[in-house]
Design an enzyme around this catalytic site. Structure first.
Site, PDB file in Angstrom:
ATOM      1  N   SER A  92     -11.771  22.187 -28.180  1.00  0.00           N
ATOM      2  CA  SER A  92     -11.456  21.655 -29.510  1.00  0.00           C
ATOM      3  C   SER A  92     -12.652  21.000 -30.182  1.00  0.00           C
ATOM      4  CB  SER A  92     -10.308  20.648 -29.420  1.00  0.00           C
ATOM      5  OG  SER A  92     -10.716  19.399 -28.899  1.00  0.00           O
ATOM      6  N   PRO A 151     -10.642  16.570 -31.164  1.00  0.00           N
ATOM      7  CA  PRO A 151      -9.621  17.128 -32.062  1.00  0.00           C
ATOM      8  C   PRO A 151      -8.310  17.486 -31.373  1.00  0.00           C
ATOM      9  CG  PRO A 151     -11.765  18.038 -32.606  1.00  0.00           C
ATOM     10  CD  PRO A 151     -11.947  17.245 -31.347  1.00  0.00           C
ATOM     11  N   TYR A 152      -8.349  17.936 -30.114  1.00  0.00           N
ATOM     12  CA  TYR A 152      -7.091  18.297 -29.452  1.00  0.00           C
ATOM     13  C   TYR A 152      -6.127  17.114 -29.376  1.00  0.00           C
ATOM     14  CZ  TYR A 152      -3.796  19.284 -25.686  1.00  0.00           C
ATOM     15  OH  TYR A 152      -2.652  19.402 -24.931  1.00  0.00           O
ATOM     16  N   PRO A 153      -6.501  15.972 -28.774  1.00  0.00           N
ATOM     17  CA  PRO A 153      -5.548  14.861 -28.772  1.00  0.00           C
ATOM     18  C   PRO A 153      -5.229  14.337 -30.166  1.00  0.00           C
ATOM     19  CG  PRO A 153      -7.666  14.160 -27.871  1.00  0.00           C
ATOM     20  CD  PRO A 153      -7.713  15.648 -27.989  1.00  0.00           C
ATOM     21  N   SER A 155      -4.869  16.150 -32.827  1.00  0.00           N
ATOM     22  CA  SER A 155      -3.853  17.045 -33.386  1.00  0.00           C
ATOM     23  C   SER A 155      -2.490  16.803 -32.748  1.00  0.00           C
ATOM     24  CB  SER A 155      -4.278  18.507 -33.195  1.00  0.00           C
ATOM     25  OG  SER A 155      -4.252  18.898 -31.834  1.00  0.00           O
TER      26      SER A 155
END
Length: 317
Positions: A92, A151-153, A155
């Protein structure tokens, strides 16, 4: 019960679908079968599901809002189990935009489809990485979780907040389950347990950050599935629950267990931890224990033994 499962060809989604079928439920599963990792692995995950009469699979993308609404209206599920997502913290960092498209907009599309289909109860798969490094350990669900490291967490946290909006505005029951470092049979080939095991078996070097001192709350797939099933059966307003093992293990110790199971020593390279990697993940599972009767039963040594046996049976090792 009829359950609509997103991400049904993935690691957790496929194993949850199997557990639902085993107990007599009907499952409508969707997945876009993208090529983030080899789609053949996803087809393998589906292999023991497609032969079941109570399972129907459709290739649908979360970003197709009209298709989601049509499917939910057609099948009228009793619950939505939402596991489809772009995963992986490090990926991410280099590809942030798709995480907003899939994990945020896609989840919002699903919430809206569920609302328009009678406010169908939803159980969402989130991640313990939302806690970042600013949360005291063990991580408790009432922490702010407002300093994600990638960005992954970020999102996934946005998805959680949209879930709250839909509960608050429309009365939709939404349970958020924060997974911690899931591993086991049918695991993704991009995940560390798979990569470390295969590299050690091949005599290839592996990288451990900070001398392997990072600690992870490794949680076996069957324990995660048991917790998810309990959440499906107990819709209750809006709530966030940790699903972890509650027993962090140093990555170096995790690798030592793999070495013992494979009968080979790892060639280890040391490297500084990237900015996206917290020093520890550690779930406080008391809330899930009280709300769901959740009780992880598989420790790392036993879980890795099962995982390595599965990899050998699959011809991966």
């Amino acid at each position: 019960m009829r359950v609509f499962v997103t991400g049904a060809a993935g690691f957790v989604g496929s194993r949850l679908s199997r557990a639902l079928l085993d107990r007599g439920d009907q499952v409508v599963g969707i997945d876009n079968l993208n090529d983030y990792y080899d789609p053949a692995r996803k087809q393998r995950n589906l292999a023991d599901l497609l032969e079941r009469p109570a399972f129907r699979f459709l290739r649908i993308d979360l970003r197709d809002a009209a298709a989601l609404l049509g499917l939910l209206r057609e099948h009228q599920p009793d619950c939505v189990a939402h596991l489809a997502a772009m995963a992986a913290v490090r990926y991410s960092v280099e590809h942030p935009l798709i995480y907003a498209e899939v994990n945020v907009q896609g989840s919002l599309n699903l919430l809206e489809a569920a609302r328009q289909s009678g406010s169908v109860p939803m159980v969402m798969a989130s991640t313990g990485s939302v806690y970042g490094t600013s949360t005291p350990v063990p991580f408790k669900e009432d922490a702010a979780a407002d300093r994600p490291l990638a960005p992954y967490p970020a999102s996934k946290r946005a998805m959680e907040l949209f879930g709250h909006c839909y509960h608050h505005l429309f009365g939709m029951p939404v349970t958020v389950l924060r997974f911690f470092n899931v591993y086991g049979p049918h695991g993704r080939p991009d995940m560390m347990p798979w990569q470390w095991s295969r590299s050690i078996a091949r005599g290839e070097a592996i990288t451990l950050y900070d001398g392997g001192r990072l600690k992870r709350d490794w949680t076996y797939i069957d324990d995660i599935v048991d917790g998810f099933l309990a959440a499906i059966d107990r819709p209750d307003g809006y709530r966030i629950l940790n699903l972890g093992c509650g027993n962090p293990v140093e990555n170096l110790e995790f690798v030592r267990i793999i070495e013992e199971l494979l009968g080979r020593k790892a060639q280890i390279k040391d490297a500084p931890a990237p900015a996206s990697e917290p020093p520890i993940t550690f779930a406080d599972i008391s809330r899930a224990r009280e709300a769901l009767g959740y009780e992880p039963r598989v420790g790392v040594a036993h879980g890795l033994e099962r995982f390595i046996a599965w990899m050998r049976a699959e011809g991966v090792l």
